[in-house]
Every structure is written in C-alpha cells, then in structure tokens.
Design an enzyme around this catalytic site. Structure first.
Site, mmCIF file in Angstrom:
data_model
loop_
_atom_site.group_PDB
_atom_site.id
_atom_site.type_symbol
_atom_site.label_atom_id
_atom_site.label_comp_id
_atom_site.label_asym_id
_atom_site.label_seq_id
_atom_site.Cartn_x
_atom_site.Cartn_y
_atom_site.Cartn_z
ATOM 1 N N SER A 135 29.117 -6.885 17.556
ATOM 2 C CA SER A 135 28.593 -6.722 16.205
ATOM 3 C C SER A 135 27.838 -5.402 16.121
ATOM 4 C CB SER A 135 27.662 -7.891 15.866
ATOM 5 O OG SER A 135 27.152 -7.769 14.557
ATOM 6 N N LYS A 161 32.865 -5.940 14.693
ATOM 7 C CA LYS A 161 32.315 -6.495 13.452
ATOM 8 C C LYS A 161 31.305 -5.515 12.884
ATOM 9 C CE LYS A 161 29.235 -10.006 13.141
ATOM 10 N NZ LYS A 161 28.748 -11.407 13.143
ATOM 11 N N LEU A 162 31.480 -5.161 11.628
ATOM 12 C CA LEU A 162 30.587 -4.217 10.961
ATOM 13 C C LEU A 162 29.683 -4.973 9.999
ATOM 14 C CD1 LEU A 162 33.195 -1.445 10.050
ATOM 15 C CD2 LEU A 162 31.747 -1.561 12.082
ATOM 16 N N LYS A 163 28.389 -4.801 10.148
ATOM 17 C CA LYS A 163 27.455 -5.334 9.165
ATOM 18 C C LYS A 163 27.533 -4.470 7.911
ATOM 19 C CE LYS A 163 25.399 -8.624 11.616
ATOM 20 N NZ LYS A 163 25.297 -10.043 11.190
ATOM 21 N N ASP A 189 30.600 -8.342 7.984
ATOM 22 C CA ASP A 189 29.637 -9.432 7.792
ATOM 23 C C ASP A 189 28.592 -8.980 6.786
ATOM 24 O OD1 ASP A 189 27.943 -11.570 7.937
ATOM 25 O OD2 ASP A 189 27.336 -11.257 10.016
ATOM 26 N N ASN A 191 26.170 -11.124 5.434
ATOM 27 C CA ASN A 191 24.918 -11.889 5.520
ATOM 28 C C ASN A 191 24.358 -12.212 4.131
ATOM 29 O OD1 ASN A 191 24.395 -10.048 8.399
ATOM 30 N ND2 ASN A 191 24.336 -12.288 8.449
ATOM 31 N N GLU A 214 32.686 -12.029 6.234
ATOM 32 C CA GLU A 214 31.817 -13.149 6.586
ATOM 33 C C GLU A 214 30.668 -13.310 5.591
ATOM 34 O OE1 GLU A 214 29.259 -14.559 10.547
ATOM 35 O OE2 GLU A 214 30.479 -12.734 10.584
ATOM 36 N N ASP A 239 29.519 -18.760 7.516
ATOM 37 C CA ASP A 239 28.592 -18.802 8.651
ATOM 38 C C ASP A 239 27.358 -19.579 8.223
ATOM 39 O OD1 ASP A 239 26.702 -18.320 10.621
ATOM 40 O OD2 ASP A 239 26.754 -16.153 10.461
ATOM 41 N N LYS A 263 28.115 -21.321 14.999
ATOM 42 C CA LYS A 263 26.922 -21.007 15.793
ATOM 43 C C LYS A 263 26.275 -22.332 16.177
ATOM 44 C CE LYS A 263 25.925 -16.495 13.759
ATOM 45 N NZ LYS A 263 25.096 -15.750 12.777
ATOM 46 N N GLY A 291 27.004 -15.143 17.306
ATOM 47 C CA GLY A 291 25.863 -14.905 18.183
ATOM 48 C C GLY A 291 24.599 -14.650 17.391
#
Length: 371
Positions: A135, A161-163, A189, A191, A214, A239, A263, A291
C-alpha cells in the site's frame, strides 16, 4: 484451560516513512499487545486500531477499558475460556469488534499452542506462502510517488495499492500506468473520501483497468455503493463497511461490491474472518487480506488467513521492512514477491524480549486469577 493472567503492553514503534491516507498521517505504530497466560500455555495478539478514532470508531485507550471492564470479566467467568466459548460470552457486548478480536486472538493463540496446532492448520489454509502487495500512501508529488512505486516493484511486490482522495486520484493513477504499463496490477483505496456526487469523476478511473476501487463512499452505506457500482466498470471492494459475514452477504446480494477486503481485526477476529471468506467463496466473490500496519504479532496470523483458498488477490501483507526498521518479532522477508505462512503452533510467532522491552512504554495487568 484456566485463565491465569492477562497483561497489556503499550508499544510505540517508529515507521520508516510517514504513511498518509485521506484521514491522516501516521509516523509510528502506537498501540498495545495483549499477553494471555493460561495454566497450559500463553498467547499474544495486537490491537489493530490507533490512538485516535479517525479511521474507525475504536481507539487504543477506549479498547483497553472495554477489554478490562466488559470483555475480560465475561471470559474469566467461563468454566473454561476456550475461543468458541469466549466468542459467545463477548457477543453480549455490542460492537467493539477490534477489542474483541484482540482478546479472541490471544486466547486462540494460547489454545492452539496447547494443542500444538498452527493457526494455518486450524483455519484450513492451503498455501505455504502468499503473494504480497504493498500500500502506497498519498505523497507530496507525483514524482515522489513514482519513485516509491519503482522501489517497491524492485523489491518484488506483485500488486500496488494507491491511496487516493479528492485532488489526488486521476493524475497519480495515470502517471503510474504510463510509467509502469498496463500489466502492473494496480488498485486504489479511497478510505470513504468521496460521495455519490463524485460519480462522474470516479468513472474516469475506469480508463486505467484497475483491479478495484476500495471503499470510495461513506462506510456502512451499502445502498450508495450499489448505486455507484452500477455506474462503474471498475469493481468496488468494501472494507470499512464489512463488519461480519452478515454484512458481506448483504453487500454481495445488493451488488454493493464485487470484491471483499477481509481485515480480521475489523470483523471481530479470525473465526468471523473465516466465515466471511466462506460466504464470499460461495458466491464466487474474490477476497484479499487487508492490513493495518501491523507488527509481526498481527502480521503472522494475517498470513495464515491469506492462505485460505478464496484469497485469490494479493493482500496488504507486506514485508516487515515496509513499515519498520526494526520490528518486535523476527522480521517477515519478501521472497519472490511472497511471504511464508507460519507453521509453528499458535500464530507462529512471539515478541523478541529485547525489542519488546525497548518499544514498550507501559505495562498494565488487566486480570489475575485466584491462586
């Protein structure tokens, strides 16, 4: 199995680099470990959340109170605190899945060590090693992002994975695609950083053939995610919205997601995580193991989970050096893009005494049985 003692060890471990997401920046892993001692064995676990309730409602100080005052008394009152019995006893406490996961995992570790069984065997794992993704947090510039991605690929990671967040999404993803090509497995992702009003903007991500996006919208809003999925070609992965196997079943039935990030801490532990895996597998939905910047104490059992047959996508089970110059356990080292699944009894790992002593900032006894 008789419960003799439970202690909490508060640990602070510096990260090798700051980790920035849409909800904040972390510079250290600041959490606690649980150490359970029974008359036959001992067990360890890690609380996965942070000191502040920014990523999820639970936080370090609050979880300590919940475990000490509400979960432990119920578990300690059991004639025998097996993991199965403990789960039923803790169910009377509403919510607090991460606190429950910490206590359940420590008990499970002790119980499995007593029976000389590994967590991988207990869960039904089918692989000796699992593919590792990494990530990559939000950076100050695209050039810095590209340098980081290049370094991780050189280390052997099989998925990036790119935030992302509003203002840091289309251009960084385009830059990664242009630099490293279409064959690189990439996912993003958010969030929970977007709303349905951003649908047309998010549709631009379809041009980059991503594995998934995500949790783009607010957590627990399955209806909104289902509406968004109808407009996107990119699969939505949930998630934060998945707290149980029931949630997973509902999300899949509504087509609110086409991939699930499991998770274990977020869903109350490895028993519920296995149930979510089974629900997804029954519907042909791929899962992967997320994670939460775990130390080796949290990383080891995640690898056992990620070795189940339904985990068909690389997870965020990165090598120890991705986050820590020094861990509190023996480090997990990347080999050909994979990490080994622990096979010794219990979770397969324990803290190194010297490292644990240096990173521990406080120790508190939460329970001591009668002598």
């Amino acid at each position: 199995m008789k419960l003799e003692r439970v202690e909490l060890l508060h640990v602070v471990i510096p990260l090798v680099t700051p980790f920035r997401t849409s909800f904040g920046t972390m510079t250290s892993k600041n959490t606690f470990l649980l150490h359970v001692v029974t008359d036959e064995s001992e067990g360890w676990s890690e609380f996965a959340a942070d000191p502040e309730p920014l990523y999820c409602p639970e936080f370090v100080d609050g979880a300590e109170i919940v475990i000490r005052d509400f979960l432990l008394p119920r578990v300690a009152a059991l004639p025998e605190p097996t993991t199965a019995a403990a789960g039923q006893a803790m169910a009377f406490v509403k919510g607090h899945e991460l606190a429950k996961a910490a206590l359940e995992t420590a008990l499970l570790d002790a119980e499995l060590r007593t029976h000389q069984m590994s967590l991988a065997t207990f869960l039904g794992s089918v692989h000796e090693r699992v593919p590792a993704g990494v990530s990559v947090g939000i950076k100050n510039s695209v050039s810095e992002l590209l340098d980081d991605v290049e370094r991780y690929l050189a280390e052997g990671y099989l998925r990036i994975k790119l935030k992302i967040e509003p203002g840091w999404d289309i251009e960084p993803v385009r830059a990664v695609r242009e630099r490293f090509g279409e064959r690189l497995s990439v996912q993003v992702d958010a969030n929970t950083a977007y709303t349905l009003a951003d649908t047309e903007h998010l549709r631009k991500l379809d041009d980059f053939e991503l594995l998934l996006i995500e949790e783009p919208l607010e957590e627990n809003n399955l209806h909104a995610h289902a509406r968004l999925q109808k407009r996107l070609a990119t699969p939505i992965c949930l998630d934060e919205s998945i707290h149980s196997a029931r949630d997973a079943a509902s999300a899949i039935a509504m087509d609110a997601c086409r991939v699930v990030n499991i998770k274990p801490a977020r869903v109350g532990g490895y028993l519920e995580a296995r149930r979510i895996h089974d629900v997804a597998a029954a519907h042909g939905v791929p899962v992967w193991c997320g994670g939460m910047l775990e130390t080796g104490i949290g990383r080891a059992p995640n690898l056992a989970l990620a070795a189940l047959p339904g985990f068909t996508l690389p997870g965020d089970t990165s090598a120890s050096r991705r986050y820590f110059a020094e861990d509190i356990t023996e480090p997990f080292v990347l080999q050909d893009g994979h990490l080994p699944v622990p096979t010794t009894p219990g979770i397969g790992i324990a803290p190194l005494p010297d490292a644990l002593s240096r990173f521990t900032t406080a120790t508190r006894e939460l329970y001591r049985g009668r002598r």
